[in-house]
Design an enzyme around this catalytic site. Structure first.
Site, PDB file in Angstrom:
ATOM      1  N   HIS A  23       0.921  -1.004  -0.007  1.00  0.00           N
ATOM      2  CA  HIS A  23       0.081  -0.111  -0.127  1.00  0.00           C
ATOM      3  C   HIS A  23       0.833   1.378  -0.231  1.00  0.00           C
ATOM      4  O   HIS A  23       1.023   2.021   0.911  1.00  0.00           O
ATOM      5  CB  HIS A  23      -0.843   0.012   1.177  1.00  0.00           C
ATOM      6  CG  HIS A  23      -2.099  -0.969   1.098  1.00  0.00           C
ATOM      7  ND1 HIS A  23      -2.923  -1.318   2.052  1.00  0.00           N
ATOM      8  CD2 HIS A  23      -2.618  -1.533   0.059  1.00  0.00           C
ATOM      9  CE1 HIS A  23      -4.010  -2.165   1.684  1.00  0.00           C
ATOM     10  NE2 HIS A  23      -3.707  -2.394   0.538  1.00  0.00           N
ATOM     11  N   HIS A  79     -11.196 -10.655  -5.686  1.00  0.00           N
ATOM     12  CA  HIS A  79     -10.854  -9.307  -5.071  1.00  0.00           C
ATOM     13  C   HIS A  79     -10.065  -8.661  -6.094  1.00  0.00           C
ATOM     14  O   HIS A  79      -9.245  -9.234  -6.866  1.00  0.00           O
ATOM     15  CB  HIS A  79     -10.233  -9.321  -3.942  1.00  0.00           C
ATOM     16  CG  HIS A  79      -9.632  -8.149  -3.372  1.00  0.00           C
ATOM     17  ND1 HIS A  79     -10.101  -6.947  -3.470  1.00  0.00           N
ATOM     18  CD2 HIS A  79      -8.465  -7.774  -2.698  1.00  0.00           C
ATOM     19  CE1 HIS A  79      -9.486  -5.915  -2.908  1.00  0.00           C
ATOM     20  NE2 HIS A  79      -8.501  -6.433  -2.266  1.00  0.00           N
ATOM     21  N   GLU A  81      -8.126  -5.740  -6.098  1.00  0.00           N
ATOM     22  CA  GLU A  81      -6.870  -5.320  -5.906  1.00  0.00           C
ATOM     23  C   GLU A  81      -5.662  -5.710  -6.717  1.00  0.00           C
ATOM     24  O   GLU A  81      -5.623  -7.244  -6.903  1.00  0.00           O
ATOM     25  CB  GLU A  81      -6.507  -5.411  -4.410  1.00  0.00           C
ATOM     26  CG  GLU A  81      -5.506  -3.926  -4.054  1.00  0.00           C
ATOM     27  CD  GLU A  81      -5.640  -3.730  -2.523  1.00  0.00           C
ATOM     28  OE1 GLU A  81      -6.252  -4.229  -1.921  1.00  0.00           O
ATOM     29  OE2 GLU A  81      -4.699  -2.587  -2.380  1.00  0.00           O
ATOM     30  N   ASP A  83      -2.546  -6.776  -6.203  1.00  0.00           N
ATOM     31  CA  ASP A  83      -1.750  -7.628  -5.741  1.00  0.00           C
ATOM     32  C   ASP A  83      -2.202  -9.091  -6.115  1.00  0.00           C
ATOM     33  O   ASP A  83      -1.602 -10.168  -6.033  1.00  0.00           O
ATOM     34  CB  ASP A  83      -1.545  -7.734  -4.225  1.00  0.00           C
ATOM     35  CG  ASP A  83      -2.693  -7.602  -3.468  1.00  0.00           C
ATOM     36  OD1 ASP A  83      -3.727  -6.689  -3.916  1.00  0.00           O
ATOM     37  OD2 ASP A  83      -2.585  -7.946  -2.259  1.00  0.00           O
ATOM     38  N   HIS A 147     -11.838  -6.195   2.409  1.00  0.00           N
ATOM     39  CA  HIS A 147     -11.635  -4.852   2.599  1.00  0.00           C
ATOM     40  C   HIS A 147     -12.044  -4.033   1.534  1.00  0.00           C
ATOM     41  O   HIS A 147     -11.964  -2.538   1.768  1.00  0.00           O
ATOM     42  CB  HIS A 147     -10.365  -4.402   3.232  1.00  0.00           C
ATOM     43  CG  HIS A 147      -9.359  -4.391   2.205  1.00  0.00           C
ATOM     44  ND1 HIS A 147      -8.505  -3.308   1.929  1.00  0.00           N
ATOM     45  CD2 HIS A 147      -8.762  -5.448   1.481  1.00  0.00           C
ATOM     46  CE1 HIS A 147      -7.616  -3.704   0.914  1.00  0.00           C
ATOM     47  NE2 HIS A 147      -7.853  -4.857   0.536  1.00  0.00           N
ATOM     48  N   ASP A 166      -8.289 -11.333   1.223  1.00  0.00           N
ATOM     49  CA  ASP A 166      -7.576 -10.831   2.309  1.00  0.00           C
ATOM     50  C   ASP A 166      -7.642 -11.258   3.681  1.00  0.00           C
ATOM     51  O   ASP A 166      -6.831 -11.355   4.585  1.00  0.00           O
ATOM     52  CB  ASP A 166      -7.670  -9.358   2.098  1.00  0.00           C
ATOM     53  CG  ASP A 166      -6.771  -8.837   0.848  1.00  0.00           C
ATOM     54  OD1 ASP A 166      -5.836  -9.537   0.282  1.00  0.00           O
ATOM     55  OD2 ASP A 166      -7.318  -7.691   0.334  1.00  0.00           O
ATOM     56  N   TYR A 194      -1.937  -7.245  10.534  1.00  0.00           N
ATOM     57  CA  TYR A 194      -2.607  -7.030   9.327  1.00  0.00           C
ATOM     58  C   TYR A 194      -3.977  -6.283   9.501  1.00  0.00           C
ATOM     59  O   TYR A 194      -4.617  -5.365   8.977  1.00  0.00           O
ATOM     60  CB  TYR A 194      -2.791  -8.289   8.442  1.00  0.00           C
ATOM     61  CG  TYR A 194      -3.408  -8.231   6.934  1.00  0.00           C
ATOM     62  CD1 TYR A 194      -2.525  -7.743   5.981  1.00  0.00           C
ATOM     63  CD2 TYR A 194      -4.713  -8.139   6.694  1.00  0.00           C
ATOM     64  CE1 TYR A 194      -3.235  -7.757   4.809  1.00  0.00           C
ATOM     65  CE2 TYR A 194      -5.196  -8.280   5.790  1.00  0.00           C
ATOM     66  CZ  TYR A 194      -4.290  -8.176   4.405  1.00  0.00           C
ATOM     67  OH  TYR A 194      -5.072  -7.960   3.323  1.00  0.00           O
ATOM     68  N   HIS A 227      -2.829 -13.985   1.170  1.00  0.00           N
ATOM     69  CA  HIS A 227      -1.573 -13.691   1.677  1.00  0.00           C
ATOM     70  C   HIS A 227      -1.338 -14.599   2.872  1.00  0.00           C
ATOM     71  O   HIS A 227      -2.132 -14.810   3.497  1.00  0.00           O
ATOM     72  CB  HIS A 227      -1.543 -12.233   2.283  1.00  0.00           C
ATOM     73  CG  HIS A 227      -2.056 -11.103   1.357  1.00  0.00           C
ATOM     74  ND1 HIS A 227      -0.963 -10.776   0.198  1.00  0.00           N
ATOM     75  CD2 HIS A 227      -3.046 -10.297   1.112  1.00  0.00           C
ATOM     76  CE1 HIS A 227      -1.662  -9.731  -0.416  1.00  0.00           C
ATOM     77  NE2 HIS A 227      -2.941  -9.387   0.391  1.00  0.00           N
TER      78      HIS A 227
HETATM   79 FE1  FEO Z   1      -6.925  -6.037  -0.882  1.00  0.00          FE
HETATM   80 FE2  FEO Z   1      -4.267  -8.211  -0.847  1.00  0.00          FE
HETATM   81  O1  FEO Z   1      -5.384  -6.831  -1.417  1.00  0.00           O
END
Ligand code: FEO
Length: 394
Positions: A23, A79, A81, A83, A147, A166, A194, A227
């Protein structure tokens, strides 16, 4: 190389041992990060998510070394995002018609990032399912705002695996994939760090979602986040931890955070720590110089704390810029039910405490009226006020 997770489920992600921040620079990575994508090879072949764009070509090559890409029947995007979706553009160039199962908001986030590519989206909602053969199916569960608005989890029947995206994850690289293959305390702490820095603002939704997942009565043998470590020894432990963290979590800890110009405010910080320990020896006391500690690490400690003391000298009618930046970040995390006290030294005008108080109140802390305000170096008069302030803070 793919690694077996369970039966016909494989890990096909990227183990990033060199990742330093996430981030932007908002989140520091201390132990690498596993970017988890999964391959399910039943009668149908399913790719569950991808990895971050810098590793997209390696990801696609790795996938090609394991399977003919044209045999992928479905892609699930939990998701959007980057990553997790960053390798999609490279992959979809090779298999442009492959159906992508995701939420309506993921269509927006994917098209927002990669443009309208004409990908074959299939929008799903909570409870929708997809047969993948051998009597197994995927069940989708929207995880809105956990999230991102686009987030969802996917449950694999019979193998009883919840691919939680996540949620329930952490930034840590685990070569052996599972939490029992590494330092479990470290993994759990990283999961909490996290949560404190990324999930905490959505705590009311976490409480609701955990109840919803429990009510679905799905047997869960494994929780495979996107993750970090996959939970298999006691997967519900992390679900229970989330329920606890979402409910005004605190331990018997007080964290002192300060910035200092000529060490006067630092002296007050140390005196406060000493007094907290004197009055309550069982309370964990931690002290951080805001200029020497990563803000996400301080936030992790504040998340665990029942109270904090925050100090800054007055600088140009305000406070240190580093402290102002830290408090701005802290505000975004919306912690609740924690007390706070302010302290600081000043040379001439002394507005620092007022600014600290206002920022902490806006950040949702219950700021006590006691404060320590010292003209130049703290003297006996200021030190004598510390016991009463600590008494109120405890
Ligand atoms: Fe919200 Fe691991 O990306």
């Amino acid at each position: 190389m793919k690694k077996n997770v369970k039966n016909n489920v494989y890990w096909i992600g990227y183990m990033d041992w060199d990742l330093q921040t996430f981030h932007g620079d908002d989140y520091t990575i201390h132990h690498g990060s596993a970017q988890n994508a999964y391959l399910i090879q039943e009668e149908k072949t399913v790719l569950m998510d991808t990895v971050w764009a810098p590793h997209q070509f390696e990801f696609v090559e790795n996938l090609q070394s394991e399977i003919d890409l044209n045999t992928i029947d479905y892609i699930v995007v939990n998701h959007g995002e980057n990553d997790h979706s960053g390798s999609l553009p490279a992959l979809m160039k090779l298999i442009p018609d492959t159906p992508i199962y995701c939420t309506a908001n993921s269509v927006k986030s994917l098209e927002g990032q990669y443009g309208k590519q004409g990908w074959n989206f299939h929008v799903v909602h909570t409870g929708d399912s997809l047969d993948i053969g051998h009597g197994k199916k995927l069940i989708f569960v929207e995880m809105t705002f956990l999230h991102w608005p686009d987030s969802m989890a996917t449950y694999l029947t019979q193998d009883n695996i919840l691919f939680s995206m996540d949620a329930f994850g952490q930034h840590i690289a685990v070569e052996g994939l599972f939490e029992d293959q590494a330092n479990q305390e470290q993994i759990f702490n990283e999961a909490m760090r996290y949560y404190a820095n990324i999930v905490a603002p959505f705590s009311p939704l976490v409480t609701k979602k955990v109840k919803e997942i429990v009510a679905m009565d799905l047997p869960i043998d494994m929780i495979a986040p996107s993750h970090g470590a996959i939970w298999r020894e006691n997967p519900l432990k992390i679900v229970e931890a989330y329920a606890s963290w979402a409910n005004r979590y605190q331990e018997d800890q007080i964290t002192v955070v300060y910035g200092t110009e000529w060490h006067g405010t630092e002296k007050l910080a140390y005196a406060l720590a000493k007094e907290i320990h004197k009055q309550s020896p069982q309370t964990v006391v931690k002290v951080f110089n805001v200029d020497h500690t990563e803000k996400d690490d301080i936030v992790f400690e504040i998340f665990k704390s029942k109270a904090i003391a925050v100090g800054s000298p007055t600088i140009l009618n305000g406070i240190l810029a580093s402290m102002a930046g830290f408090l701005y970040y802290l505000k975004s995390l919306r912690f609740k039910g924690k007390k706070a006290a302010v302290f600081g030294c000043y040379g001439w005008s002394g507005e620092g405490n007022k600014v600290l108080r206002e920022m902490l109140e806006k950040a949702g802390f219950d700021v006590i009226s006691d404060e320590i305000k010292s003209s130049f170096n703290p003297e006996k008069e200021e030190y004598d006020q510390i016991p009463q302030l600590v008494k109120t803070l405890l």
